[in-house]
Enzyme design. Structure first.
Site, PDB file in Angstrom:
ATOM      1  N   GLN A  82      36.788  37.920  56.253  1.00  0.00           N
ATOM      2  CA  GLN A  82      35.587  37.188  55.819  1.00  0.00           C
ATOM      3  C   GLN A  82      35.627  36.922  54.312  1.00  0.00           C
ATOM      4  O   GLN A  82      34.579  36.883  53.655  1.00  0.00           O
ATOM      5  CB  GLN A  82      34.331  37.983  56.179  1.00  0.00           C
ATOM      6  CG  GLN A  82      33.945  37.874  57.636  1.00  0.00           C
ATOM      7  CD  GLN A  82      33.644  36.427  58.046  1.00  0.00           C
ATOM      8  OE1 GLN A  82      33.127  35.629  57.253  1.00  0.00           O
ATOM      9  NE2 GLN A  82      33.970  36.082  59.272  1.00  0.00           N
ATOM     10  N   SER A  83      36.808  36.748  53.774  1.00  0.00           N
ATOM     11  CA  SER A  83      36.952  36.616  52.326  1.00  0.00           C
ATOM     12  C   SER A  83      36.323  35.327  51.777  1.00  0.00           C
ATOM     13  O   SER A  83      36.652  34.223  52.216  1.00  0.00           O
ATOM     14  CB  SER A  83      38.442  36.649  51.995  1.00  0.00           C
ATOM     15  OG  SER A  83      38.655  36.244  50.666  1.00  0.00           O
ATOM     16  N   ASN A  84      35.464  35.511  50.782  1.00  0.00           N
ATOM     17  CA  ASN A  84      34.909  34.355  50.066  1.00  0.00           C
ATOM     18  C   ASN A  84      35.970  33.742  49.164  1.00  0.00           C
ATOM     19  O   ASN A  84      35.985  32.538  48.933  1.00  0.00           O
ATOM     20  CB  ASN A  84      33.722  34.797  49.208  1.00  0.00           C
ATOM     21  CG  ASN A  84      32.630  35.403  50.054  1.00  0.00           C
ATOM     22  OD1 ASN A  84      32.119  34.762  50.965  1.00  0.00           O
ATOM     23  ND2 ASN A  84      32.291  36.659  49.789  1.00  0.00           N
ATOM     24  N   ALA A  86      39.177  33.574  49.861  1.00  0.00           N
ATOM     25  CA  ALA A  86      40.059  32.739  50.684  1.00  0.00           C
ATOM     26  C   ALA A  86      39.399  31.389  50.988  1.00  0.00           C
ATOM     27  O   ALA A  86      40.036  30.333  50.889  1.00  0.00           O
ATOM     28  CB  ALA A  86      40.389  33.481  51.978  1.00  0.00           C
TER      29      ALA A  86
END
Ligand SMILES: Cc1ncc(COP(=O)(O)O)c(C=O)c1O
Length: 357
Positions: A82-84, A86
């Site tokens: 859930q990386s912001n 990325a």
């Protein structure tokens, strides 16, 4: 001590591409200020404008500036599922015409919700996404970069430079804020475990502001490690800008008291804090970073660590797409289903007819 112009000049030594909508607004929070007994404003770095925004977009102006100057044609990046980071990397690549390869963690959230929130947006934005076991992450990224190189590409791994170049960008955020406010705040509060706080501290120190910077990190990392890292990043960023400023670990205030069980696992206080800001000011926080940090801010005010009457600016670092990957936690914690059931029982709401009724 530097002026805002001198700090900007120093930043101007580094390559930069335009990605963010700057300056981001500062929103006063009159309702919540009244409730908490402080003067609260939010610096809206969730509104940096690129695919739901967030702090990485501001940082990426310098990181992608460096990548393009080094002739990169493909980008390799990644963190959690859930990386912001990325998601904003995928968006920046789309904007700049670069291919984006994301090597993210196959973590509990991916197992629980699959393609949702930021992970969904990565695909929409055209990135190639792989999820790999956490212990293989760094190796997988390096291997992919090697393979791309063998194919004649010039890959750039965003993770390697993001912290220091991002700190340059966040020194700039303090310069921006200084121009937006009549007086510097007594407290700057934010979610950060590394580059963002390093930049904010550097900006505050460079401009000689009488402001205490309080960071709340999102994961359990020893205090000494975090303080050393943040100080080292700030000092390195200063050197890149040609400034002889050193930040010492003792100058860093960063707490893990609001992490809860672990990174990415919500706490009741975080969900309460998100509802509190949403319901008083219409501003949404995220459940992994800014929500936990805001729960720290509220608790610091209630315990008098931030005294009544203080002028506080919360730097909102974004992350809201993750809300949708945590829907079940919000629904359960807030009793949202029970609210619907109750309204139906009281005749306020009609039950939704089943298909074919
Ligand atoms: C919403 C949000 N806030 C804060 C942070 C922390 O930023 P930094 O790594 O610069 O400490 C991140 C990093 O991923 C983030 O996504």
């Amino acid at each position: 001590m530097l002026t805002v112009e001198q700090l900007r000049e120093a930043m101007g030594r580094l390559p930069r591409v335009e990605l963010a909508v700057l300056p981001t607004p500062v929103h006063e929070c009159p309702n919540l200020s009244r409730e908490l007994g402080i003067s609260l404003a939010v610096k809206r770095d969730d509104l940096t404008g690129l695919a739901f925004g967030g702090n990485k977009t501001r940082k990426f102006e310098f990181v992608f500036g460096d990548a393009l100057q080094k002739g990169a044609d493909v980008i390799v990046a990644g963190f959690g599922s859930q990386s912001n980071f990325a998601r904003q990397a995928a968006a920046a690549c789309a904007r700049l015409g670069l291919k984006c390869y994301l090597v993210n963690r196959y973590d509990d959230r991916a197992r629980k919700v699959g393609i949702q929130g930021n992970y969904l947006l990565d695909f929409i934005l055209g990135a190639r996404v792989w999820l790999v076991p956490p212990e293989q992450l760094a190796d997988a990224r390096r291997k992919l970069a090697e393979e791309l190189r063998a194919l004649g590409h010039r890959p750039y791994i965003l993770n390697d430079t993001e912290a220091v170049l991002g700190a340059v960008a966040y020194a700039g955020c303090v310069a921006e804020l200084t121009e937006q406010l009549a007086e510097p705040p007594q407290y700057l509060v934010l979610a950060s475990g590394s580059g963002t706080q390093a930049g904010v501290l550097l900006g505050v120190k460079a401009l000689g502001l009488p402001t205490r910077v309080i960071g709340f990190r999102p994961s359990r990392v020893p205090d000494a490690t975090v303080k050393e890292q943040i100080a080292a990043i700030a000092t390195e960023a200063a050197a890149l800008m040609g400034l002889k400023i050193r930040v010492q670990p003792e100058e860093v205030e960063n707490s893990e008291d609001y992490v809860g069980e672990a990174y990415g696992i919500v706490t009741p206080a975080c969900l309460d804090a998100i509802e509190l800001l949403a319901r008083t000011e219409g501003i949404l926080l995220d459940p992994v970073y800014s929500g936990k940090a805001f729960s720290g801010l509220v608790d610091y005010v209630r315990r008098g660590i931030i005294p009544t009457g203080s002028r506080v600016v919360f730097i909102h670092t974004g992350g809201q797409p993750a809300i949708f990957a945590y829907a079940s936690e919000f629904i359960e914690h807030g009793g949202y289903r029970m609210q619907v059931v109750e309204d139906i029982r009281r005749g306020i709401l009609s039950p939704v007819p089943a298909p074919g009724d």
